[in-house]
Design an enzyme around this catalytic site. Structure first.
Site, PDB file in Angstrom:
ATOM      1  N   GLY A 206      71.794 -17.676  27.994  1.00 17.25           N
ATOM      2  CA  GLY A 206      70.964 -18.879  27.941  1.00 17.25           C
ATOM      3  C   GLY A 206      71.709 -20.079  28.491  1.00 17.25           C
ATOM      4  O   GLY A 206      72.665 -19.949  29.256  1.00 17.25           O
ATOM      5  N   GLU A 228      76.760 -15.756  28.039  1.00 18.74           N
ATOM      6  CA  GLU A 228      76.339 -15.668  29.450  1.00 18.74           C
ATOM      7  C   GLU A 228      75.499 -16.906  29.702  1.00 18.74           C
ATOM      8  O   GLU A 228      74.326 -16.943  29.327  1.00 18.74           O
ATOM      9  CB  GLU A 228      75.490 -14.404  29.673  1.00 18.74           C
ATOM     10  CG  GLU A 228      76.218 -13.097  29.460  1.00 18.74           C
ATOM     11  CD  GLU A 228      77.031 -12.669  30.673  1.00 18.74           C
ATOM     12  OE1 GLU A 228      77.243 -13.498  31.583  1.00 18.74           O
ATOM     13  OE2 GLU A 228      77.462 -11.517  30.702  1.00 18.74           O
ATOM     14  N   CYS A 262      69.985 -17.139  36.932  1.00 16.39           N
ATOM     15  CA  CYS A 262      71.283 -17.767  36.666  1.00 16.39           C
ATOM     16  C   CYS A 262      72.178 -17.706  37.906  1.00 16.39           C
ATOM     17  O   CYS A 262      72.883 -18.657  38.219  1.00 16.39           O
ATOM     18  CB  CYS A 262      71.959 -17.107  35.475  1.00 16.39           C
ATOM     19  SG  CYS A 262      72.132 -15.330  35.618  1.00 16.39           S
ATOM     20  N   GLU A 359      72.639 -27.907  36.767  1.00 23.52           N
ATOM     21  CA  GLU A 359      71.970 -26.687  37.224  1.00 23.52           C
ATOM     22  C   GLU A 359      70.503 -27.028  37.537  1.00 23.52           C
ATOM     23  O   GLU A 359      69.826 -27.677  36.724  1.00 23.52           O
ATOM     24  CB  GLU A 359      72.019 -25.630  36.108  1.00 23.52           C
ATOM     25  CG  GLU A 359      71.288 -24.349  36.476  1.00 23.52           C
ATOM     26  CD  GLU A 359      71.366 -23.275  35.385  1.00 23.52           C
ATOM     27  OE1 GLU A 359      71.472 -23.620  34.197  1.00 23.52           O
ATOM     28  OE2 GLU A 359      71.323 -22.085  35.751  1.00 23.52           O
TER      29      GLU A 359
HETATM   30  P1  NAP Z   1      67.794 -21.523  26.480  1.00 23.44           P
HETATM   31  O1  NAP Z   1      66.811 -22.618  26.267  1.00 23.44           O
HETATM   32  O2  NAP Z   1      69.212 -21.778  26.160  1.00 23.44           O
HETATM   33  O3  NAP Z   1      67.255 -20.285  25.612  1.00 23.44           O
HETATM   34  C1  NAP Z   1      67.923 -19.044  25.590  1.00 23.44           C
HETATM   35  C2  NAP Z   1      67.759 -18.429  24.222  1.00 23.44           C
HETATM   36  O4  NAP Z   1      68.508 -19.213  23.305  1.00 23.44           O
HETATM   37  C3  NAP Z   1      66.321 -18.440  23.701  1.00 23.44           C
HETATM   38  O5  NAP Z   1      66.112 -17.302  22.909  1.00 23.44           O
HETATM   39  C4  NAP Z   1      66.284 -19.695  22.868  1.00 23.44           C
HETATM   40  O6  NAP Z   1      65.286 -19.652  21.858  1.00 23.44           O
HETATM   41  C5  NAP Z   1      67.657 -19.658  22.256  1.00 23.44           C
HETATM   42  N1  NAP Z   1      68.191 -20.944  21.831  1.00 23.44           N
HETATM   43  C6  NAP Z   1      68.127 -22.119  22.470  1.00 23.44           C
HETATM   44  N2  NAP Z   1      68.789 -23.068  21.768  1.00 23.44           N
HETATM   45  C7  NAP Z   1      69.274 -22.437  20.664  1.00 23.44           C
HETATM   46  C8  NAP Z   1      70.029 -22.866  19.532  1.00 23.44           C
HETATM   47  N3  NAP Z   1      70.442 -24.126  19.414  1.00 23.44           N
HETATM   48  N4  NAP Z   1      70.347 -21.946  18.578  1.00 23.44           N
HETATM   49  C9  NAP Z   1      69.940 -20.667  18.694  1.00 23.44           C
HETATM   50  N5  NAP Z   1      69.205 -20.209  19.752  1.00 23.44           N
HETATM   51  C10 NAP Z   1      68.896 -21.091  20.702  1.00 23.44           C
HETATM   52  O7  NAP Z   1      67.768 -20.992  27.956  1.00 23.44           O
HETATM   53  P2  NAP Z   1      66.515 -20.512  28.807  1.00 23.44           P
HETATM   54  O8  NAP Z   1      65.786 -21.726  29.248  1.00 23.44           O
HETATM   55  O9  NAP Z   1      65.769 -19.477  28.064  1.00 23.44           O
HETATM   56  O10 NAP Z   1      67.251 -19.787  30.020  1.00 23.44           O
HETATM   57  C11 NAP Z   1      67.758 -20.480  31.101  1.00 23.44           C
HETATM   58  C12 NAP Z   1      69.250 -20.631  31.057  1.00 23.44           C
HETATM   59  O11 NAP Z   1      69.861 -19.359  30.841  1.00 23.44           O
HETATM   60  C13 NAP Z   1      69.797 -21.132  32.363  1.00 23.44           C
HETATM   61  O12 NAP Z   1      70.817 -22.055  32.124  1.00 23.44           O
HETATM   62  C14 NAP Z   1      70.345 -19.873  33.011  1.00 23.44           C
HETATM   63  O13 NAP Z   1      71.317 -20.090  33.998  1.00 23.44           O
HETATM   64  C15 NAP Z   1      70.867 -19.142  31.822  1.00 23.44           C
HETATM   65  N6  NAP Z   1      71.023 -17.697  32.108  1.00 23.44           N
HETATM   66  C16 NAP Z   1      72.274 -17.188  32.205  1.00 23.44           C
HETATM   67  C17 NAP Z   1      72.460 -15.834  32.542  1.00 23.44           C
HETATM   68  C18 NAP Z   1      73.827 -15.233  32.662  1.00 23.44           C
HETATM   69  O14 NAP Z   1      73.940 -14.008  32.731  1.00 23.44           O
HETATM   70  N7  NAP Z   1      74.893 -16.020  32.708  1.00 23.44           N
HETATM   71  C19 NAP Z   1      71.346 -15.039  32.750  1.00 23.44           C
HETATM   72  C20 NAP Z   1      70.072 -15.602  32.627  1.00 23.44           C
HETATM   73  C21 NAP Z   1      69.920 -16.935  32.300  1.00 23.44           C
HETATM   74  P3  NAP Z   1      63.926 -20.510  21.975  1.00 23.44           P
HETATM   75  O15 NAP Z   1      63.201 -20.030  23.178  1.00 23.44           O
HETATM   76  O16 NAP Z   1      63.229 -20.189  20.713  1.00 23.44           O
HETATM   77  O17 NAP Z   1      64.367 -21.936  22.084  1.00 23.44           O
END
Ligand code: NAP
Length: 458
Positions: A206, A228, A262, A359
């Site tokens: 995330g 990640e 990502c 990003e």
């Molecule tokens: P996100 O908002 O951080 O959400 C990811 C997960 O984390 C969701 O299940 C979200 O739940 C949960 N979450 C968010 N804040 C949290 C907190 N404070 N405590 C516990 N859980 C929390 O990210 P996204 O918008 O889904 O995904 C996009 C990001 O992921 C981008 O920055 C991307 O680059 C990154 N990503 C990285 C990789 C890698 O392999 N490095 C791969 C894919 C994506 P909720 O939906 O319920 O908020």
């Protein structure tokens, strides 16, 4: 609490579901704890056989999984089907190779026999994103299962049906009760789950924001964690690049999955000698991406996953323009009730602009012009992120030398950054860290891809 799911292609609410209460969470935590010893005792062969049946179930339910992805986060039909196929292949890959990854390592000492043995650790709590709603889950699940761990998934709140389908596929594949389950919970409940002593480790894919919160919580409990996180991968075009190949790759890497990957190329760092020609061709090809219904064959640009994410992206574009960036194509949300944003190219991007410093998680490319190779390397590394990067040149020796100096987990020469179960994956700097899975322990490694010849340097 009721959560409403909005189809990003229409803006209509298509599904409502309830978050779980304390009793449901407790029941699943205990079931996981109860299932662990038996699962860990299964032979690798048995676990592999189940994983192969799960792969078969994925193929059987390919269309259901595609529909769930497309309606919940807007993925193009062809991209969603390919994602299911990749998950099935990953299950088979780990079923075939886990024994090799997990085999004890013999070490020469003065003792009769010394060796390192890999032991499962118990219940892994997974917090996963919506952008590859099936793949991100199987990427951790398949190796975790083979290693003898059990798992609980908290998926992103906008993809609950994807989560339920993953559970159905695992159950229909013969996974014993309790080995895997889904928790439909919010982030506060997730923090409580992580604090529970029955949870032994957490894996998050995330944003940096989520990473900070979960990693500090895990650290406070001294629990193992895998992070990640986000990236702003450089796509470096040197003066001798083959522009036909380079432009085609640039468009694919930036605009597939509506730019929500990502390891998508996000900063296009182009040396002055070819900057005008590259940018002209890139803008022309980006403008050909056709926004539309993600279920239609002719659509080549999907909606973004949610309207709020589209609005955030647009703010980053406006913030960059206010500081001197120029919009060459796109740059205004597509009218309608959907979450569409056009393929956008920003030119003259520089430090201090959101397009340079942050990003861009959507279909917006930042072109940064530099005078030569040395400046290209400095700019490529001028970021807090370190996920992936690529360099484009007709000279593979020059390309490899450049790639080795890129500060990121995976550096590719004349190829788009991508994940592959056969290769380690993970970010350096603020893009995360991996400590948990032997098969994924790529932290700070450097990967170079020379058109099929892959070199991994540690
Ligand atoms: P996100 O908002 O951080 O959400 C990811 C997960 O984390 C969701 O299940 C979200 O739940 C949960 N979450 C968010 N804040 C949290 C907190 N404070 N405590 C516990 N859980 C929390 O990210 P996204 O918008 O889904 O995904 C996009 C990001 O992921 C981008 O920055 C991307 O680059 C990154 N990503 C990285 C990789 C890698 O392999 N490095 C791969 C894919 C994506 P909720 O939906 O319920 O908020």
């Amino acid at each position: 609490m009721t959560v409403e799911i909005v189809d990003p292609a229409t803006g209509l609410v298509t599904y409502r579901h309830e978050l779980m209460g304390a009793a449901d969470i407790e029941q699943r935590l205990q079931a996981a704890a109860d299932a662990f010893p038996g699962w860990a005792d299964h032979s690798l062969q048995d676990r592999g056989a189940i994983l192969r049946r799960i792969a078969a179930q994925l193929r059987t339910r390919r269309d259901d999984l595609q529909q769930a992805m497309t309606h919940e986060m807007g993925k193009l039909k062809a991209e969603a089907l390919a994602e299911v196929d990749k998950c099935a292949a990953a299950c088979e890959y780990y079923a075939d190779h886990a024994a090799d990854y997990l085999k004890p390592q013999l070490i020469d000492t003065e003792a009769q026999r010394s060796y390192v043995r890999y032991e499962p650790i118990g219940c892994v709590f997974a917090v996963m994103p919506w952008n590859f709603p099936i793949w991100q889950v199987f990427r951790f699940l398949a190796p975790a299962f083979m290693a003898g761990n059990v798992a609980l998934l908290k998926h992103a709140s906008n993809v609950p049906q994807c989560a339920d389908l993953i559970l159905a596929v695992c159950r229909d594949g013969g996974l014993p009760d309790g080995v895997f389950d889904v928790l439909h919970i919010d982030n506060e409940q997730a923090a409580e789950v992580l604090r529970d002593t029955r949870v032994k480790a957490v894996t998050l894919t995330g944003s940096e924001r989520a990473g900070r919160s979960i990693a500090s919580n895990a650290g406070g409990q001294l629990k193992k964690s895998v992070m990640e996180l986000g990236g702003s991968d450089a796509f470096v075009v040197l003066d001798d690049a083959d522009l036909d190949k380079t432009v085609a790759a640039a468009v694919k890497s930036r605009f597939d999955n509506s730019g929500q990957t990502c390891i998508a190329a996000k900063r296009f760092i182009v040396v002055d000698a070819v900057a005008d020609e590259f940018t002209r061709r890139f803008v022309e090809a980006a403008g050909e991406r056709q926004y539309g219904d993600p279920n239609e064959r002719g659509t080549t640009l999907a909606p973004m996953a949610r309207a709020d994410l589209r609005d955030e992206l647009h703010k980053q574009v406006q913030g960059s323009v206010a500081k001197g960036a120029r919009i060459l194509v796109g740059g205004e949300p597509i009218a309608g009730t959907h979450a569409g944003y056009p393929a956008t190219v920003l030119d003259q991007v520089g430090p201090g602009m959101p397009a340079y410093d942050e990003e861009l998680f959507g279909p917006v490319a930042a072109v940064i012009r530099v005078k030569d190779e040395a400046e290209a390397l400095r700019v490529a590394n001028d970021t807090r992120f370190g996920l992936g990067g690529s360099v484009w040149t007709r000279d593979p020796v020059r390309g490899e030398r450049f790639a080795q100096r890129m500060e990121c987990g995976a550096a590719f020469v004349n190829a788009i950054v991508k994940s592959d179960a056969r290769l380690p994956f993970g970010g350096s700097k603020q893009s995360g860290f991996c400590l948990l899975y032997t098969s994924d322990a790529a932290d700070d490694s450097l990967r170079v891809d020379l058109g099929g010849r892959r070199i991994i340097k540690k």
